[in-house]
Scaffold this motif. Structure first.
Motif, PDB file in Angstrom:
ATOM      1  N   ALA A 193      -0.954   0.480  -8.521  1.00  0.00           N
ATOM      2  CA  ALA A 193      -1.369   1.110  -9.775  1.00  0.00           C
ATOM      3  C   ALA A 193      -1.893   2.525  -9.576  1.00  0.00           C
ATOM      4  O   ALA A 193      -2.187   3.220 -10.544  1.00  0.00           O
ATOM      5  N   GLY A 194      -2.030   2.946  -8.320  1.00  0.00           N
ATOM      6  CA  GLY A 194      -2.502   4.300  -8.043  1.00  0.00           C
ATOM      7  C   GLY A 194      -3.992   4.418  -7.765  1.00  0.00           C
ATOM      8  O   GLY A 194      -4.488   5.515  -7.543  1.00  0.00           O
ATOM      9  N   GLU A 195      -4.727   3.290  -7.754  1.00  0.00           N
ATOM     10  CA  GLU A 195      -6.159   3.347  -7.460  1.00  0.00           C
ATOM     11  C   GLU A 195      -6.365   3.595  -5.966  1.00  0.00           C
ATOM     12  O   GLU A 195      -5.785   2.903  -5.122  1.00  0.00           O
ATOM     13  N   VAL A 196      -7.196   4.585  -5.650  1.00  0.00           N
ATOM     14  CA  VAL A 196      -7.518   4.876  -4.253  1.00  0.00           C
ATOM     15  C   VAL A 196      -8.464   3.790  -3.753  1.00  0.00           C
ATOM     16  O   VAL A 196      -9.542   3.587  -4.316  1.00  0.00           O
ATOM     17  N   TRP A 204       0.817  -1.207   0.000  1.00  0.00           N
ATOM     18  CA  TRP A 204       0.000   0.000   0.000  1.00  0.00           C
ATOM     19  C   TRP A 204       0.851   1.258   0.000  1.00  0.00           C
ATOM     20  O   TRP A 204       1.888   1.315   0.649  1.00  0.00           O
ATOM     21  N   ILE A 205       0.375   2.255  -0.713  1.00  0.00           N
ATOM     22  CA  ILE A 205       1.001   3.573  -0.736  1.00  0.00           C
ATOM     23  C   ILE A 205       0.017   4.523  -0.064  1.00  0.00           C
ATOM     24  O   ILE A 205      -1.186   4.513  -0.380  1.00  0.00           O
ATOM     25  N   THR A 206       0.488   5.324   0.869  1.00  0.00           N
ATOM     26  CA  THR A 206      -0.374   6.304   1.519  1.00  0.00           C
ATOM     27  C   THR A 206       0.130   7.700   1.200  1.00  0.00           C
ATOM     28  O   THR A 206       1.327   7.918   1.011  1.00  0.00           O
ATOM     29  N   ARG A 207      -0.823   8.635   1.143  1.00  0.00           N
ATOM     30  CA  ARG A 207      -0.492  10.026   0.871  1.00  0.00           C
ATOM     31  C   ARG A 207      -1.654  10.893   1.304  1.00  0.00           C
ATOM     32  O   ARG A 207      -2.760  10.397   1.566  1.00  0.00           O
TER      33      ARG A 207
END
Length: 169
Positions: free
Chosen positions: A56-59, A5-8
């Motif tokens: 892939a950048g999907e929230v 997971w990527i968080t921002r």
């Protein structure tokens, strides 16, 4: 951030995706409306509304912190955490919560409250609020209202929690 997971911080462009997550994750549209109200101008604290994306950048999930007070002491309230149903129980929500709490701590915030599931939030360090003299005006199970001192050098204050207006309490 984990490997998966990527968080921002949430941006204006994320609003439609967050709304879809809320509509899919909560039982009624009224609950999704509450989250929208908390994310509106009054509840928005730039950098403390966090989204989780896949590689892939999907929230796929989000968490938000909004202002509240414990008595007269400023604090934050962890608002509803939501994850798309297909990504629940994968760590996407936990990643957003951890990032939000770290961002709050980095900003010098000291205290966070949450009204939520007692089996979920202790893993982040939350304890029963009543043990610290913190209460709310709702009739909820004692174990559901929790609080966290982001800086252990500052003990949690006592008092009644006052939430942002969209909570209605």
């Amino acid at each position: 951030m984990s490997n998966r997971w990527i968080t921002r911080g949430e941006t204006h462009a994320d609003i439609p995706a967050v709304r879809e997550i809320d509509l899919a994750a909560f039982d009624t549209p009224l609950e999704a409306d509450l989250v929208d109200a908390l994310r509106a101008d009054e509840g928005w604290i730039d950098g403390l509304n966090i989204v989780t994306t896949d590689q892939a950048g999907e929230v796929v999930g989000h968490a938000l912190l909004t202002r509240c007070h414990i008595g007269d002491t400023p604090a934050l309230c962890l608002g509803p955490v939501a994850v798309l149903p297909g990504h629940q129980r994968t760590g996407a929500g936990a990643a957003a919560v951890r990032t939000a709490l770290e961002a709050a701590k980095d900003r010098g915030e000291r205290f966070v409250t949450v009204l939520g599931h007692p089996d979920y939030y202790p893993r982040f360090g939350f304890t029963r609020a009543s043990a610290h003299g913190i209460r709310i005006t709702l009739d909820v199970p004692d174990e559901a209202m929790m609080a966290l001192a982001l800086d252990p050098g500052h003990p949690l204050p006592a008092g009644t929690v006052r939430y942002a207006a969209p909570f209605g309490i």
